[in-house]
Design a protein around this motif. Structure first.
Motif, short mmCIF file in Angstrom:
data_model
loop_
_atom_site.label_atom_id
_atom_site.label_comp_id
_atom_site.label_asym_id
_atom_site.label_seq_id
_atom_site.Cartn_x
_atom_site.Cartn_y
_atom_site.Cartn_z
N VAL A 163 -16.12 -80.05 13.04
CA VAL A 163 -17.23 -80.55 12.22
C VAL A 163 -16.79 -81.46 11.08
CG1 VAL A 163 -18.94 -78.76 12.67
CG2 VAL A 163 -17.21 -78.36 10.93
N TYR A 164 -15.55 -81.26 10.61
CA TYR A 164 -15.12 -82.10 9.48
C TYR A 164 -14.51 -83.42 9.93
CZ TYR A 164 -11.33 -78.93 10.70
OH TYR A 164 -10.43 -78.17 11.40
N GLU A 165 -14.49 -83.68 11.25
CA GLU A 165 -14.03 -84.99 11.72
C GLU A 165 -15.10 -86.02 11.38
OE1 GLU A 165 -13.68 -84.73 15.94
OE2 GLU A 165 -11.77 -83.66 15.84
N ARG A 166 -14.66 -87.27 11.20
CA ARG A 166 -15.65 -88.32 11.01
C ARG A 166 -16.43 -88.49 12.30
NH1 ARG A 166 -14.58 -94.04 8.70
NH2 ARG A 166 -13.80 -94.26 10.79
N ASP A 167 -17.73 -88.72 12.21
CA ASP A 167 -18.59 -88.92 13.39
C ASP A 167 -18.70 -87.69 14.28
OD1 ASP A 167 -18.97 -91.53 12.60
OD2 ASP A 167 -17.23 -92.24 13.76
N ALA A 168 -18.40 -86.52 13.75
CA ALA A 168 -18.56 -85.32 14.57
C ALA A 168 -20.05 -85.17 14.91
CB ALA A 168 -18.08 -84.10 13.80
N PRO A 169 -20.38 -84.80 16.14
CA PRO A 169 -21.80 -84.66 16.49
C PRO A 169 -22.40 -83.45 15.76
CG PRO A 169 -20.40 -83.91 18.30
CD PRO A 169 -19.48 -84.50 17.27
N LEU A 170 -23.59 -83.66 15.20
CA LEU A 170 -24.26 -82.57 14.46
C LEU A 170 -25.65 -82.33 15.04
CD1 LEU A 170 -23.23 -83.57 10.82
CD2 LEU A 170 -22.23 -81.76 12.25
N ALA A 171 -26.27 -81.25 14.61
CA ALA A 171 -27.60 -80.94 15.14
C ALA A 171 -28.65 -81.82 14.46
CB ALA A 171 -27.92 -79.47 14.89
N PRO A 172 -29.63 -82.31 15.23
CA PRO A 172 -30.68 -83.12 14.60
C PRO A 172 -31.51 -82.27 13.65
CG PRO A 172 -31.16 -82.71 16.93
CD PRO A 172 -29.81 -82.16 16.67
N ALA A 173 -32.18 -82.93 12.71
CA ALA A 173 -32.92 -82.22 11.65
C ALA A 173 -33.96 -81.25 12.21
CB ALA A 173 -33.58 -83.24 10.74
#
Ligand code: XMP
Length: 561
Positions: A107-117
């Motif tokens: 998660v702390y990588e740049r551009d790591a995929p995250l959950a949409p709002a």
């Protein structure tokens, strides 16, 4: 491109279709204009009056699709979508909850995929698995760090909150399967730990808004209680009713096919494989003789295969079938061809020609039926948008002969292979057909090393027939992914009675596998191998030696060519 590379690529391309049976449609060219286009949200794929679904938000784990499968095994409809899918595409499915999958990122990588709002805004239950849990932690203000000790493999889960509905019916301690490099250092505000392992103090966390995280993988077989947790999530947390049944699917599909097709005509390429058999039967039940099946006998089939297929579909089910015996034509085309890739290409091209010629005779046709399955659809959608490191190049989804402008009719595109088998059985297809082992599109041609001739085909058919019958008699057919004979181009000396022989070497191959991506050679009993070998050398003239292939995939492949 080296030969090896070209084979590898070609294998990549057909492999997608090998999540089960290999369909004739593997050959149908990808229609450029359809390429990559995904259908509108498949709300119609959900059965029952009360639509409900759980959505797996995919971050690229190799197990993401397995999560969807496990949820469906609980009779709750489930689909997997990429993490960047907009809410508008999901809303028609009437989601009752979300599962955030694992994935290769940090998660702390740049551009790591995250959950949409919308995952947090809709007030729907959320279950994060491994990376999914880390995403929740990161986005809701907790802290994720690289684990001091990577945790891979088995761990023992100890439940600390026995009252949590997510953990109902779970023993206080049970094995779980871990595979993570990062871990939760600090849970977000409002979360409590519900269970722990030796290496993970927050192996399960949850808050009072029905947001949960699991550090381990509940979807894999190595977590025996995993399905209980997933079922609890679906029923006790999301409030699902469990209306995803095969009966409902068939009822809905019949109505939908009728509506979609209207009075138009449909053609399908029948191969004898499970997927094409089921799709054809389903469509036939919906629209009867508006469906025409084209069955191309390329002369490269197993013994009695063509007759059996025709018997089931023409005689038993009364379908409208055009049977083209193109054996001679394929044999001519294969004359002098020894290179495996050239064989594949020649057979594929010839198939399209024959299919198009026959289809032209039918008159105006609007639809082409295809036995595309859910894993194929996912592979097709994934190459651009998935977070996964594993990208495949090609697939049989959306395949159409280039010249034809037909709409695709793919009523199985949201089903897993085991669901397709259940549909087949419920539609009354013979067990033998529903449980048929995969058979490659190029057929026996890639099991004859070197040039394909009529005589060699006959020899191989006889040997293969013996292998299949003995395996069936030993009741091992269903347990094996594939079992078959290969006619090599090696000749060796033997002795029969008082005579010296100089005959061909046949190899027997039997493998176990989940999906054909990897395979292990089957440890067949010695007496079974002895029977097979004895029968082949005694019953098939021209063959005087039998060997058993004891290599796994990788490094070998399942087929010899
Ligand atoms: P390999 O030999 O690559 O095979 O380990 C994996 C699976 O794919 C099948 N196979 C094919 N299927 N066209 C097909 O439709 C092909 O050219 C082809 N080559 C291999 C093979 O039977 C196994 O299930």
């Amino acid at each position: 491109m080296t030969k090896d590379k070209s084979r590898q690529q070609s294998n990549e391309s057909h492999r997608v279709a090998t999540s089960g049976d290999i369909e004739v449609s593997t050959y149908l060219e990808i229609a450029k204009e359809l390429g990559g286009e995904q259908p509108s949200p498949p709300k119609e794929a959900i059965s029952g009056a009360e639509r409900e679904a759980i959505i797996v938000i995919d971050f690229g784990s190799q197990y993401s699709l397995l999560i969807a499968r496990r949820i469906r095994e609980c009779q709750v409809y489930c689909e997997m979508v990429s993490y960047d899918t907009p809410w508008e595409k999901i809303a028609p499915l009437n989601p009752k909850g979300f599962i955030l999958s694992g994935g290769p990122a940090s998660v702390y990588e740049r551009d790591a995929p995250l959950a949409p709002a919308y995952i947090y805004e809709r007030n729907l239950p959320v279950l994060g698995i491994c990376y999914g849990m880390q995403v929740i932690t990161h986005q809701l203000g907790g802290q994720v760090t690289p684990a001091t000790k990577h945790e891979y493999g088995h761990a023992i889960l100890h439940v600390s909150d026995i009252d949590s509905p997510l953990l109902a019916d779970l023993p206080t301690s049970s094995p779980v399967w871990m595979s993570h490099g990062d871990q939760i250092k600090e849970m977000p505000a409002g979360f409590t730990a519900l269970a722990y392992t030796e290496g993970s103090p927050f192996a399960i966390m949850g808050n009072n808004k029905n947001i949960f995280g699991l550090q381990f993988h509940p979807e894999v077989a190595h977590t025996p209680e995993g399905k209980t947790i997933l079922k609890n999530f679906a029923y006790r947390i999301c409030g699902c009713q469990g209306n995803w049944t095969i009966g409902n699917f068939i009822k809905d599909s019949l109505a939908r096919i009728k509506e979609q097709v209207g009075r138009d005509k449909v053609i399908s390429a029948l191969s004898g494989g499970v997927d094409s058999a089921v799709v054809t039967t389903l469509i036939h039940q919906a629209i009867g003789n508006q469906l025409t099946c084209i069955f191309v006998n390329n002369g490269l089939l197993r013994r009695e295969e063509a007759e059996r297929t025709l018997n089931v579909f023409r005689l038993n089910l009364g379908m409208n079938i055009i049977h083209v015996d193109a054996s001679e034509r394929f044999l001519q085309r294969l004359k002098g061809v020894v290179d495996p890739e050239t064989k594949r290409k020649a057979i594929g091209e010839e198939f399209i020609k024959v299919f198009e010629e026959e289809a032209d005779k039918i008159g105006k046709v609007e639809f082409l039926a295809q036995g595309t399955l859910y894993p194929d659809v996912i592979e097709s959608a994934s190459s651009g948008s998935r977070a996964s490191a594993k990208i495949k190049t090609h697939h049989n989804v959306g395949g159409l002969p280039a010249k034809m402008t037909l709409n695709l009719l793919e009523p199985l595109r949201y089903l897993f292979k085991d669901e397709v088998r259940q549909v087949g059985l419920e539609l009354g297809l013979p067990e033998e057909m529903v449980w048929r082992q995969p058979f490659p599109g190029p057929g026996l041609a890639i099991r004859i090393i070197g040039e394909v001739t009529k005589e060699k085909l006959e020899m191989l058919r006889s040997a293969d027939w013996i292998v299949m019958n003995e395996i069936k008699k030993a009741k091992l057919y269903r347990q094996l992914w594939q079992s078959f004979a290969i006619l090599t181009d090696v000749k060796s000396v033997g002795v029969m009675g008082d005579y010296r022989t100089y005959g061909y070497l046949v190899a027997v191959r039997a493998v176990t596998s989940e999906d054909a991506m990897t395979a292990d050679w089957a440890r067949l009993p010695y007496d079974l191998l002895a029977r097979i070998s004895n029968r082949i050398v005694n019953e098939v003239p021209g063959i005087n030696r039998v060997v058993y292939d004891i290599t796994s995939k990788p490094p070998s492949t399942i087929e010899w060519e």
